[in-house]
Design a protein around this motif. Sequence first.
Motif, mmCIF file in Angstrom:
data_model
loop_
_atom_site.group_PDB
_atom_site.id
_atom_site.type_symbol
_atom_site.label_atom_id
_atom_site.label_comp_id
_atom_site.label_asym_id
_atom_site.label_seq_id
_atom_site.Cartn_x
_atom_site.Cartn_y
_atom_site.Cartn_z
ATOM 1 N N MET A 1 1.562 -26.948 71.866
ATOM 2 C CA MET A 1 2.507 -27.326 70.822
ATOM 3 C C MET A 1 2.404 -28.827 70.576
ATOM 4 O O MET A 1 1.432 -29.297 70.045
ATOM 5 N N ALA A 2 3.386 -29.578 71.060
ATOM 6 C CA ALA A 2 3.401 -31.018 70.808
ATOM 7 C C ALA A 2 3.359 -31.807 72.100
ATOM 8 O O ALA A 2 4.067 -32.763 72.278
ATOM 9 N N PRO A 3 2.508 -31.416 73.040
ATOM 10 C CA PRO A 3 2.578 -32.040 74.354
ATOM 11 C C PRO A 3 1.813 -33.331 74.439
ATOM 12 O O PRO A 3 1.029 -33.677 73.573
ATOM 13 N N VAL A 4 2.074 -34.042 75.541
ATOM 14 C CA VAL A 4 1.218 -35.152 75.910
ATOM 15 C C VAL A 4 0.103 -34.535 76.730
ATOM 16 O O VAL A 4 0.300 -34.174 77.881
ATOM 17 N N LEU A 5 -1.030 -34.384 76.157
ATOM 18 C CA LEU A 5 -2.149 -33.738 76.832
ATOM 19 C C LEU A 5 -3.202 -34.768 77.199
ATOM 20 O O LEU A 5 -3.575 -35.594 76.389
ATOM 21 N N GLN A 6 -3.684 -34.695 78.426
ATOM 22 C CA GLN A 6 -4.809 -35.544 78.769
ATOM 23 C C GLN A 6 -6.077 -34.803 78.389
ATOM 24 O O GLN A 6 -6.162 -33.588 78.464
ATOM 25 N N SER A 7 -7.081 -35.523 77.961
ATOM 26 C CA SER A 7 -8.329 -34.912 77.558
ATOM 27 C C SER A 7 -9.056 -34.373 78.781
ATOM 28 O O SER A 7 -8.779 -34.736 79.920
ATOM 29 N N ASP A 8 -10.008 -33.484 78.550
ATOM 30 C CA ASP A 8 -10.818 -32.967 79.644
ATOM 31 C C ASP A 8 -11.530 -34.104 80.365
ATOM 32 O O ASP A 8 -11.685 -34.077 81.588
ATOM 33 N N ALA A 9 -11.947 -35.107 79.579
ATOM 34 C CA ALA A 9 -12.642 -36.241 80.186
ATOM 35 C C ALA A 9 -11.723 -36.988 81.136
ATOM 36 O O ALA A 9 -12.095 -37.337 82.261
ATOM 37 N N TYR A 219 5.840 -31.282 76.771
ATOM 38 C CA TYR A 219 7.102 -30.676 76.351
ATOM 39 C C TYR A 219 6.876 -29.171 76.212
ATOM 40 O O TYR A 219 5.918 -28.725 75.573
ATOM 41 N N VAL A 220 7.745 -28.397 76.814
ATOM 42 C CA VAL A 220 7.638 -26.938 76.753
ATOM 43 C C VAL A 220 8.629 -26.423 75.721
ATOM 44 O O VAL A 220 9.848 -26.519 75.917
ATOM 45 N N PRO A 221 8.153 -25.906 74.592
ATOM 46 C CA PRO A 221 9.072 -25.401 73.560
ATOM 47 C C PRO A 221 9.956 -24.287 74.094
ATOM 48 O O PRO A 221 9.524 -23.433 74.888
ATOM 49 N N GLN A 222 11.211 -24.309 73.673
ATOM 50 C CA GLN A 222 12.165 -23.289 74.085
ATOM 51 C C GLN A 222 12.099 -22.123 73.093
ATOM 52 O O GLN A 222 12.741 -22.147 72.043
ATOM 53 N N ILE A 223 11.270 -21.136 73.432
ATOM 54 C CA ILE A 223 11.117 -19.971 72.571
ATOM 55 C C ILE A 223 12.154 -18.938 73.003
ATOM 56 O O ILE A 223 12.100 -18.411 74.115
ATOM 57 N N SER A 224 13.089 -18.678 72.137
ATOM 58 C CA SER A 224 14.203 -17.793 72.474
ATOM 59 C C SER A 224 14.679 -17.103 71.209
ATOM 60 O O SER A 224 14.194 -17.372 70.098
ATOM 61 N N SER A 225 15.634 -16.223 71.388
ATOM 62 C CA SER A 225 16.214 -15.570 70.215
ATOM 63 C C SER A 225 16.877 -16.603 69.303
ATOM 64 O O SER A 225 16.906 -16.431 68.073
ATOM 65 N N ARG A 226 17.376 -17.684 69.910
ATOM 66 C CA ARG A 226 18.032 -18.737 69.125
ATOM 67 C C ARG A 226 17.011 -19.453 68.251
ATOM 68 O O ARG A 226 17.232 -19.637 67.044
ATOM 69 N N SER A 227 15.887 -19.881 68.814
ATOM 70 C CA SER A 227 14.876 -20.585 68.024
ATOM 71 C C SER A 227 14.266 -19.670 66.972
ATOM 72 O O SER A 227 13.972 -20.096 65.851
ATOM 73 N N THR A 228 14.100 -18.409 67.325
ATOM 74 C CA THR A 228 13.568 -17.445 66.354
ATOM 75 C C THR A 228 14.519 -17.286 65.170
ATOM 76 O O THR A 228 14.097 -17.228 64.002
ATOM 77 N N ALA A 229 15.814 -17.235 65.459
ATOM 78 C CA ALA A 229 16.812 -17.107 64.390
ATOM 79 C C ALA A 229 16.842 -18.351 63.516
ATOM 80 O O ALA A 229 17.004 -18.261 62.279
#
Length: 580
Positions: A1-9, A219-229
């Motif tokens: 999603m929108a995380p702080v990701l380090q590259s494979d390198a 950041y771990v998105p909160q996927i729930s019935s609330r976010s879906t609604a």
Amino acid sequence: MAPVLQSDACSGQYHQVVNSINSDYITISEYILLRIYQLGIRSIFGVPGDFNLNFLEHLYDIDGLEWIGCCNELNAAYACDGYAKTCEKMAVLVSTFGVGELSALAGVAGMYSEYSPLLHLVGTSAMRLKNTDKKFHHLLSGSKTYEAPDHYLYEKVAANFSCAQGSIDLDADKACSTVDRVLREIHRCLRPGYLFLPCDLTEMKVPTSRLYEPLIVDYVPQISSRSTAVVEAILQKIYSSQNPALLVDYFISRCKMTNTLAKLLSKLDGRVNVYDTFMGKGLVDESHAWFVGTYQGALGNGDVARAIEETDLVLRIGTFDVEMNNGAFSAKLQDTNVVSLSIDSVSICGELVTDVNMRDVFEMLVEQLDVERVARSRKYEISRPSRPTGNEPLTMNDLRTHIEQSLTPNDVLIVDTGSFMWATGTIELHGAKFINQFLWAAIGYAIPATLGACIAKRDSGSPGRVITVEGDGAAEMTLQEIASLVRYKVDPVLYLLNNDGYTIERVIQGPNRSYNDIATKWQWTEMVRCFGGGKIGQKIASRSDLSQLSIGAGLQLLELLLPKFDVPEELTDLLARGKS
């Protein structure tokens, strides 16, 4: 999603370093530095002091980390902001107990205000002395001479300007957990966090095995019935609109969701008009066929304002609704016509949702959007503002035109707080990144931030140059950081606006008062050479000089001689509104 990701390198480099450690234990200092390295950060800014020297010694144990010494801690904080905003990673600042950390605090507060991630590591007084009545340097004297000093006073102050704080103590396992917790919170909140390391604990041993435990900062998105609604409610608003618009704002970049934005723009291409905000400039390519302009309420292009204000639905992504981003409160978007996604909330046509935020729903929204159900917006053709020509005296409008014509993709444009910042709303960036500190609005920010931006581009191997605009009054505050630009062999282009003082303050009040004057005999074109560089700057006195300007390689300082009361018309309009 929108995380702080380090590259494979970066991940590979980190594991290579960790696997080369031949001991079951390392120092807490090495642990902190290796966690920083793990996040893909290669430069650490700051100023040495006797309480952080033991920690700094360990920096040289980590191959690939570089120390960027600054002239003072405030400048170092500004440099960190430029670094974080350029490479979209956490910056790292190291200061010393009391005098150092407090010197940096104004810059840290700016990063807190504008959601710029920072780890501020402070070397503090010795653990063995914290509960004694000994009074030594850098401690704030108490109200009574016989009272014991408070060694934790500065930590209490920092809590007001940070999202997380951690104080290292004698518990080795807890110390590692404290480091990881602060780093996670910095990335979750996108704001500064503090680690306080007593100077006598820098050599404390911690298990090397802790380095193999995951450091999950995404950041771990909160996927729930609330976010879906929430997503379903937003989609229904979009499908019901007859003339929708997309307004792209600041938190798209802070939350690292530009890839998701690109998918949305691709889906809506040919259907929906696109706008950006003052603090969101650069997130949308101005050459996009349906890009209308930058919305600044009554302070920007009137045609742009009328176009977006007559739509029946504005989908505002990355909302940062603050004075400098809404035309000084002149924006006229009605809450009932706006769906707003921000870093900590969602608003659906006036209904505020605080348990779901942009990072939870934006990607889901884009994935589920059925573009065939989106009405085609009314197409707007907005006339470009006229640009000056001829040989009249040099003005800020001329500089606006010159910079717009000079920028190339991958450049970084940094503009200090001052008169010229009001001219930037209509500049076309041509793929360049735009960096400022317009909400916190501290003058003197730009030159140190230029250092940070240059280091960030060098660390990432990114092409393009850093282009900086700063007034003479602001430059006199932090000019010594040119020495660091020379020292670290970076090559920005600095436009120094010489207009004999604080022009933006003159047009607000006291046009001829001495409090708006500064020392005006500075030999600006000699400054790079004064700080150890080999080049003499160029003096630009006319429109003709500017049009014939040739910018070479290496660090450049260009002094523009401007009229004392010259300001962009946008600033004149703002002041007129304030008086009406």
